[in-house]
Structure formats: C-alpha cells, structure tokens
Design an enzyme around this catalytic site. Structure first.
Site, short mmCIF file in Angstrom:
data_model
loop_
_atom_site.label_atom_id
_atom_site.label_comp_id
_atom_site.label_asym_id
_atom_site.label_seq_id
_atom_site.Cartn_x
_atom_site.Cartn_y
_atom_site.Cartn_z
N HIS A 1 -34.00 17.36 -41.45
CA HIS A 1 -34.28 18.62 -42.36
C HIS A 1 -35.67 18.53 -43.13
O HIS A 1 -35.90 20.05 -42.32
CB HIS A 1 -33.15 19.48 -42.10
CG HIS A 1 -31.42 19.09 -41.39
ND1 HIS A 1 -30.76 18.44 -41.46
CD2 HIS A 1 -31.68 19.69 -39.82
CE1 HIS A 1 -30.19 18.89 -40.35
NE2 HIS A 1 -30.73 19.56 -39.83
N ASP B 1 -36.02 23.09 -32.80
CA ASP B 1 -34.29 21.55 -33.30
C ASP B 1 -33.21 22.03 -32.34
O ASP B 1 -32.58 22.17 -32.58
CB ASP B 1 -33.40 22.17 -34.76
CG ASP B 1 -33.29 21.18 -35.36
OD1 ASP B 1 -32.99 20.15 -34.77
OD2 ASP B 1 -32.71 21.84 -36.84
N1 SAM Z 1 -31.55 17.58 -34.95
C1 SAM Z 1 -30.47 17.99 -34.11
C2 SAM Z 1 -30.76 16.48 -32.89
O1 SAM Z 1 -32.23 15.91 -33.23
O2 SAM Z 1 -29.63 15.78 -32.54
C3 SAM Z 1 -30.38 18.93 -33.21
C4 SAM Z 1 -29.61 19.41 -33.82
S1 SAM Z 1 -28.97 21.19 -33.60
C5 SAM Z 1 -26.80 21.14 -33.81
C6 SAM Z 1 -29.78 21.61 -31.93
C7 SAM Z 1 -28.89 22.93 -30.99
O3 SAM Z 1 -29.59 22.75 -30.06
C8 SAM Z 1 -27.25 22.37 -30.50
O4 SAM Z 1 -27.15 23.30 -31.66
C9 SAM Z 1 -27.65 23.34 -29.55
O5 SAM Z 1 -26.67 24.12 -29.00
C10 SAM Z 1 -29.42 23.53 -29.24
N2 SAM Z 1 -30.13 24.53 -27.97
C11 SAM Z 1 -29.75 23.66 -26.96
N3 SAM Z 1 -30.83 24.64 -25.78
C12 SAM Z 1 -31.21 26.09 -26.34
C13 SAM Z 1 -32.01 26.87 -26.13
N4 SAM Z 1 -32.31 27.34 -25.30
N5 SAM Z 1 -32.10 27.84 -27.54
C14 SAM Z 1 -31.14 27.33 -28.68
N6 SAM Z 1 -30.67 27.06 -28.53
C15 SAM Z 1 -30.75 25.62 -28.38
#
Ligand code: SAM
Length: 275
Positions: free
Chosen positions: A62, A155
């Site tokens: 982060h 992210d």
């Molecule tokens: N740090 C993490 C990793 O690399 O493993 C990523 C953490 S964060 C929880 C990732 C987030 O991206 C998830 O909660 C997922 O729902 C979100 N996500 C995936 N595709 C997305 C999209 N098209 N728009 C917005 N959020 C999205």
C-alpha cells in the site's frame, strides 16, 4: 487438527498459511470473499482463493503503490484508486495533505464491507471526509471522467474476471484521458518471475501513451515470488527527479526506497528494455 489456507500462486507453486479461524466466507456477485485469522500474517483477505492483503505485510504494497506517484506529482489534489476495496491505498493517499479528494472505484461492495468489519487498520480511512467511495466498475467510471485526476492508481486483483479489462491498452487510453495534463498513472503489474509477457505488454502499451514510463519493485512476502512490480506512466514529472518528499509516517517507503525501487535486476531490466 491443523487448518491451512493454500493459494496456487502458479500451477506449480503454492503458498500455505496456517489458519487459526475462518472469520468470514461468502460468494459476492463477483467472487468468493474469505477472511482468515492466520498464525503468520494476522488477518488475511482472500478473493477467489488468492491473497489480496494481510495485516502483517500490507504496508509494503500500500505504501509503494501510492507514495511513489504522489511524491512525484508536484501537487496531487484529486486522486482515483480503481479496485483497492480493502482501503489500504486510500489510507496512504490521504496521508498527503495536498489531497482534497480521493475517490475509490471498487466493483465489489462486499470487499469494502468485509474490510471495514475485519481489517479496520487497513480500511480506517474509507470513512474520512476526503474519501469518496463509489461501488462501480472502474472501467465504466473512468469512461465518464475526463481531464480530472492528478493521480490514478489501479489496485486491482490479478488479470482475471472483472479485472481483465484493467490491464488493456484500451483502458490505459481512457486513464490517459481521465488524467490532467501533468497526471500520473500507476498500477500493480504482477510478478517479474511469473508474468513476464504481461509486464512487457503493459510497458509497451503505456509507452505508446506516456512520455515517461518506469517500472519499480517492492518485496511483498505473500505475493507470488515475493518480488512485485509496479508500472508508472507520467505525462510530465519523472519519479527519478523527485526532490521534495512529503513528511509522513511509513514503515517501508522512504526517499531512499523511492530511488532504489527503480534500480532493476538485469532480468527485469531486459523485460522493459525490449520492445
Ligand atoms: N493488493 C491486491 C492484490 O494485488 O492482490 C489487490 C487488492 S484489492 C482487494 C483488488 C480489488 O479490485 C478487489 O476488491 C476487486 O473487487 C477489485 N476489482 C477488480 N476488477 C475491478 C473493476 N473492473 N473495477 C473496480 N474494481 C475492480
């Protein structure tokens, strides 16, 4: 009886963490959401059996996905984080006093709710008055915003499911258009050991848009291979020329780490030098 959570990091490699207790497990509209209390890493959030973040090592990721770009920009006021529903990136973004508003565009409401409930130290800034939480597809959100952000951070989960589109050349063009004239884009771009083609493609796609494109590294123990890449595209400011660093408390990031993160081992350098 011992309980273990295992992530298949590649088809030939797993990471296993001993589980003390399953705190939450449910299927959202997008993915399996699980939270475990683990012996080694404290509380761990997994989506579709892939580790997203853990209490013990989250600070590396982060801090590195945020402060490099925010310190590179002369005056970041408007920041967009796509994905990042655990809130860790927003927490770090809001450490910068210049930031007036940090928008989170997260597709899955359950990730935000579960993080607020089980990972308060990571999600704590989501209720800050400068945080604007939007539950929506980041691709759709960015299509509707032009020339608005100083910094855009992706992210995301790995390039599967709803995140696939967040790794495409078409999406990067939309990001470029949503940034102001001196804007900066940064994304987590996976492992230099296991995702070489992806890293090359992203680098080349960004080079077609941004005059300055740089890859940097950090070490995240729970991510595949440990060594992790981030790719930054900038319209004006070069992250290698930063002279002023905002003062704030961090556990990994520092001006020295900022500079050294861009020093790449030869095998990573080759990935980004070849077009
Ligand atoms: N740090 C993490 C990793 O690399 O493993 C990523 C953490 S964060 C929880 C990732 C987030 O991206 C998830 O909660 C997922 O729902 C979100 N996500 C995936 N595709 C997305 C999209 N098209 N728009 C917005 N959020 C999205």
């Amino acid at each position: 009886m011992e309980l273990w959570f295992s992530e298949s990091q590649t088809k030939d490699q797993k990471i296993s963490v001993r589980v003390l207790e399953t705190l939450y497990s449910a299927r959202s509209d997008y993915q399996e959401v699980a939270v475990y209390k683990t012996a080694q890493y404290g509380t761990l959030l997994a989506l579709d059996d892939i580790i997203q973040t853990t209490e013990k090592d989250e600070f590396v990721y982060h801090e590195m996905i945020t402060h490099v770009a925010l310190n590179t920009h002369a005056n970041p006021e408007r920041v967009l984080v796509i994905g990042g529903g655990d809130g860790g990136a927003i927490r770090e973004v809001l450490k910068h006093k210049s930031v007036k508003k940090a928008t989170l565009a997260e597709i899955d409401r359950m990730v935000v709710e579960v993080s607020k409930r089980f990972l308060p130290a990571i999600s704590c800034a989501l209720d800050d008055e400068r945080a604007d939480v939007q539950i929506c597809d980041g691709i759709k959100y960015i299509q509707e915003h032009k020339n608005e952000f100083d910094v855009i951070i992706v992210d995301s989960t790995d390039p599967i499911g709803p995140a696939v589109g967040l790794f495409s050349g078409q999406f990067y063009k939309m990001v470029y258009d949503a940034l102001k004239d001196d804007g900066i884009f940064v994304a987590q771009t996976e492992s230099p050991f296991y995702n070489t083609a992806l890293i090359k493609n992203i680098h080349n796609d960004l080079k077609n848009l941004f005059p300055i494109v740089r890859l940097y590294l950090a070490t995240v123990p729970t991510y595949p291979g440990g060594l992790w890449t981030f790719t930054l595209g900038s319209k004006k400011y070069d992250p290698l020329q930063v002279e002023h660093f905002d003062e704030m408390e961090t556990k990994y990031y520092s001006p020295e780490i900022h500079r050294s993160a861009f020093v790449l081992p030869n095998f990573v350098k080759q990935l980004v030098d070849e077009r």
